[in-house]
Write a protein that holds these residues in place. Sequence first.
Motif, mmCIF file in Angstrom:
data_model
loop_
_atom_site.group_PDB
_atom_site.id
_atom_site.type_symbol
_atom_site.label_atom_id
_atom_site.label_comp_id
_atom_site.label_asym_id
_atom_site.label_seq_id
_atom_site.Cartn_x
_atom_site.Cartn_y
_atom_site.Cartn_z
ATOM 1 N N MET A 74 0.841 -1.191 0.000
ATOM 2 C CA MET A 74 0.000 0.000 0.000
ATOM 3 C C MET A 74 0.882 1.250 0.000
ATOM 4 O O MET A 74 1.965 1.258 0.572
ATOM 5 N N ARG A 75 0.385 2.294 -0.637
ATOM 6 C CA ARG A 75 1.107 3.575 -0.613
ATOM 7 C C ARG A 75 0.550 4.405 0.539
ATOM 8 O O ARG A 75 -0.629 4.762 0.539
ATOM 9 N N ASP B 216 -1.069 10.488 -4.585
ATOM 10 C CA ASP B 216 -1.183 9.079 -4.969
ATOM 11 C C ASP B 216 -1.202 8.138 -3.764
ATOM 12 O O ASP B 216 -1.147 6.922 -3.910
ATOM 13 N N GLN C 288 -2.803 5.989 -0.693
ATOM 14 C CA GLN C 288 -4.112 5.374 -0.456
ATOM 15 C C GLN C 288 -4.588 5.641 0.963
ATOM 16 O O GLN C 288 -5.767 5.826 1.208
ATOM 17 N N GLU D 146 -11.534 8.990 -2.677
ATOM 18 C CA GLU D 146 -10.976 7.649 -2.472
ATOM 19 C C GLU D 146 -9.974 7.613 -1.323
ATOM 20 O O GLU D 146 -9.715 6.562 -0.739
ATOM 21 N N THR E 265 -15.151 8.767 -7.105
ATOM 22 C CA THR E 265 -14.034 8.336 -6.259
ATOM 23 C C THR E 265 -14.527 7.825 -4.901
ATOM 24 O O THR E 265 -13.858 7.026 -4.265
ATOM 25 N N SER F 78 -15.149 4.165 -5.134
ATOM 26 C CA SER F 78 -14.101 3.421 -5.840
ATOM 27 C C SER F 78 -13.007 2.965 -4.893
ATOM 28 O O SER F 78 -12.765 3.582 -3.853
ATOM 29 N N ARG F 79 -12.369 1.873 -5.311
ATOM 30 C CA ARG F 79 -11.122 1.471 -4.672
ATOM 31 C C ARG F 79 -10.133 1.168 -5.766
ATOM 32 O O ARG F 79 -10.455 0.460 -6.718
ATOM 33 N N ASN F 80 -8.953 1.700 -5.631
ATOM 34 C CA ASN F 80 -7.930 1.575 -6.675
ATOM 35 C C ASN F 80 -8.497 1.951 -8.035
ATOM 36 O O ASN F 80 -8.234 1.291 -9.035
ATOM 37 N N GLY F 81 -9.342 2.963 -8.026
ATOM 38 C CA GLY F 81 -9.845 3.497 -9.286
ATOM 39 C C GLY F 81 -11.053 2.789 -9.869
ATOM 40 O O GLY F 81 -11.550 3.192 -10.911
ATOM 41 N N THR F 82 -11.537 1.733 -9.196
ATOM 42 C CA THR F 82 -12.676 0.992 -9.748
ATOM 43 C C THR F 82 -13.887 1.101 -8.818
ATOM 44 O O THR F 82 -13.771 0.811 -7.629
#
Lengths: 306, 566
Positions: free
Chosen positions: A1-2, A52, A54, A79, B392, B395-399
Motif C-alpha cells: 500500500m502507498r 497518490d 491510499q 478515495e 471516487t 471506488s477502490r484503486n480506481g474501480t
Amino acid sequence: MRIGVVGGGEFGRGLATTSARAGHEVLLWSRRGGDLQVPRVKVTGSVEDLADRQLIFLAVPSPHVTDTARHLGPTMNGEHVLVHVSRGLVGEQLETLSHVLRSETPCRRVGALGGPLMARALTADEPCGVILGTRFPEVEEAVRAALDAPTIRIERTDDILGVEISSALVGLIALGTGYALGHGATPDTLALYVTRGAREAVRVVTALGGRPETFSGLAGFGDLVAAVAGDGRPEIRLGMALAKGLDLDRAGVEAGAYIEGVFIARRVANFAKRAGIRTPIAGVMADVVDGTIRGKDAIAALSVSL
Amino acid sequence: MKLGSLWKRPFRLPHLASRPPRPGDPLIYSFNNHRDAVIAEVTERVVHAHQGDPAHLERILNDAAMHETRRLQAQGDSEAAESLSFWSNLYRRVARLSDSEKRRMLRRIVSRMAQGVAGNFDPRVHALAERAAPKMLTGIMNPTFLPTELAGTGSHLDMLVRAEGPLESLRRLSNRGTLVFVPTHSSNLDSVVLGYALARAGLPPLMYGAGKNLFSNPVLSFFMHNLGAYQVDRRVQAQLYKEVLKAYACVVIEKGFHSLFFPGGTRSRSNQVENRLKLGLAGSAVEAFSRRQVRGDGRPVWFVPTTINYDLVLEAESLIEDHLREKGKARYIIEDDESSQLDRWIAFLRKLVGLSSACVIRFGSPIDPFGNSVDDIGQSIGPQGHVVDPVTYVSRNGTPELNAERDRAYTQDLAETIVDRFRRNTVIMPTQLVAHVLYRHLVQATPGMDVFGRVRERGTITMGWEELEQEVGNVRDAIVGLEERHELRIQNEIRTARPNAIVHRALEVWNGYHTHAAARVTQAEVVIEDPSLTLYYQNRLAPWAEQLADDGHVAAAREIQLEGRR
C-alpha cells in the motif's frame, strides 16, 4: 500500500516506521521537509506528492489540524483514507477533528486512532493496543494492513465521535492527575479523583453524541490507566509543573510539549453548562489553569467536595 | 366484488385518449412504460438478497407470515379476510416447505408486495391537477374569488405559497442528473404544497412514497395514484416489506426518476426541525448512486434539502398533543387529526386568504450523496472550491464497487449534513417569532416548572404589549444577525417590519382557526391562552434560544433549549 504520513513529530515518525516495517511504501510530508532520519521512509516538503497515497495518517497537534486539512484538501478526493491521531476538540462547540477533516477536505473515509498508544511503543516494538474509530470498513482494512505487526492489537468501533471525545477528555483528566501527583496526592485520593473524572467524561461523551461504552474501552479507560500508570505523557508533566506554582507559559516550557487538556478545560465546562450536565472537575481544572484556585483547595475540590 | 373495495384499487383513466409523448417531457411521464420493469427489478433484487442459506430463508418467510397474520387478525375486516388465510397457512406450513418451494414462495410474496407498492403516473391527470388544483383550493378558501380565478391566469395561491432558493440551478440540474428532494415534514399538506411549488417553478413532478392512509379518500387517492405516489403501508411490519420499499426507492432513482423522501419519517410532532433522520430511504439513494457507477452509468444523484415553513399549521393541535403525550415516541399514524376533517381544511384555507407568504418553501443548494456542494453544471465542489469526482467515493484503486456497510456510513454522514442544511434553511415565520417571545416569558414566570406544568398555565400568564413588542424586535434583530452568518433565515415580510405589525400578524393568524388562539389581546396586555400551541410554534426556534436571548433572558432561554433537546 502507498501510505502517507503528515507530521514529522514523534508520533508521525513512529507511524511511518511501523508502516514501513510492515512492507509499505511510506512518504512523510513535513513542512520542514528534509531528512528526518526514518529508515525506508521518503520525506517530502510538498503536499501534492500525497495525491497518490491510499492511506494518510495525520499526526499533527490538534490546533494545527484545521490549517493542515485546508492545505491538504485540494490534493485529496473521495478515495483517500484519512486517519488522525490527534487529541483535541475544536471551538466552543467541541467539534471533533474528524468533523474538521470532513469539512475542510473532500475526504469522507476518515478514522481516528485513540487509546494507550504512545509513539515510543510503536518504534520500540513493545506490545501495545490501539482503538480505531471509523464507520468505514475500508478504513479499518487499510489501518490493519498499515500497522500490521505482531505487537500491535487493533480494536475497532464505529463510534468515531466517542473515540475522539474520550481521547480529549483523558488528556484533561491526566492534566489533573499530574497536578494532584505534584501535590503529593496518595493513591487513594488519586483513585477517587480519577474515578470521578471518568464518570464526568462519560457524561460529556454521551451529551456530545458518543456512546458511554466507548469510554469504557481502550479509548477512555485503557488510555487513562496508561496515563496514571506513568507512561510519561506530557499532560502529567504539565500538571506537575502547574502544581509547583508555575504559570501556564513557564509550566509549558518545563513540560516541553503542547498540551490540549489545558485548552479544553474551560470549553468543556462551558459546554456542560449549556447541555445541563455536571462537570465539576473540568471547572476546577479550568480555574487551576487560570490560576484562580491553587494547592490543597484545588485537590480537595477535585477529589472530595463539589 | 364489493363496491367499497373498488375505491381501494388504483383507479386509472382509460387508455383511449392517451396523450402522445412529446420531446422534453420529464421522464416520469413515461413511468407507466417502466412500471413492470421496476417491479421485476425490485423483485429480483430482494429475492437475490435471500438466496443461499435455507435456514435464513425460512426465518424471513416466517417473519413475514407471523407479522401479517397478526396484523390481519387485528384488522379483522373483509379486506383482511382475503389474505389472512394465505398468511396463516404459510405460517403453519413454512417449516415443512422444501427449499425450492420456499424460494418460489419468496418470489411470489415479494412480487406481490412490489406490485402493491408500485406507483403510477398519468400526464393527463398531472395536467388536470396543475390547472385545476389552485382554483379548487382558492375556491374553497373564498368562493367569491372563483370567477376571477377561473378567468385569470394568476392564483391567490401564488401569493400564499412562496418558493425560495436556487430554482434556476435546480431546473438545469434536473436535466443532468437525478434529484432527490428531502424536505422537513410538518403537515399532511406538505406534499400538496410542495407539488404545487415544483410545478410553478417549472421543476418536474416527483416519485414519492405516501402512507396508505392518504389513499383512503377516493378523490385524493385518484390523484395520488396517478401522480407518481407509491403506497407505503405503515402497518405492515414484515422485514421483507421494508426491503421491498427500500429496493423500490433505489430502483426508481437508479432509473432516473426524480424523487421525494421525508427523511424525518413522520410529521414533526414538536414542530422542531428534524434533528434525527430515518436513514433507510436516503440510504437507498446513496445505493442507487453506487449501483449506477458500478454499471458504468455515470449520471449523478443529488439531494436537495428543503424546508417547508408554515405560519399556521393545519394539524398543530393534534401534533403537539401527541408530542406531549408520547414525548420521544412519536406515533406514525394519528387516526383522526385535522387533516382528515373537511371542515378543518376549509377553516384553515379560509384563514389563510389574504395572508401573503403563509407558507415559505425554501429549497437549499443541492449536494451530492457525500455532502459536497454542486455547481450549476453539476460538478461536485470540495471545501476548497476545487472539483471532486463523486465516483471516487465508491471506488477502490480506481474501480467503482458496491459495499453496503460503506454506503450506510455515507448515509449517516449525509444525514448529518442534511440536518445542518435544514437548520440553515429554516425560515422563521411571524407566529414562531411571537410564540417564542411569549413562551420565554412564560418560562421566566415559572422557574423550575416542567413542560407539563407549563402547558397547564392556560390564560394565567400575561405580557405587557410594550414589552412584547420590544422583545419581538430584539429577537427579530438577533435572527437577522444569524441570517447574515447563514445560520438561519427569516421570512422576507418581517425582516424589516415594525414589531407591532409582526405581533398583529401573528395574533391574526392564530385567531379563529385553532380551538383556542395561542394568545389573545386584552387592553394593554397579551394573554397566553393556549401554552401548548405557544410551545408548538416557538419550538421552531428552540435550538437557537440562547443565541437569541439578551442577558435578562439567558436563563429562560437555556431552559427552553434544554427542554428542546429532550
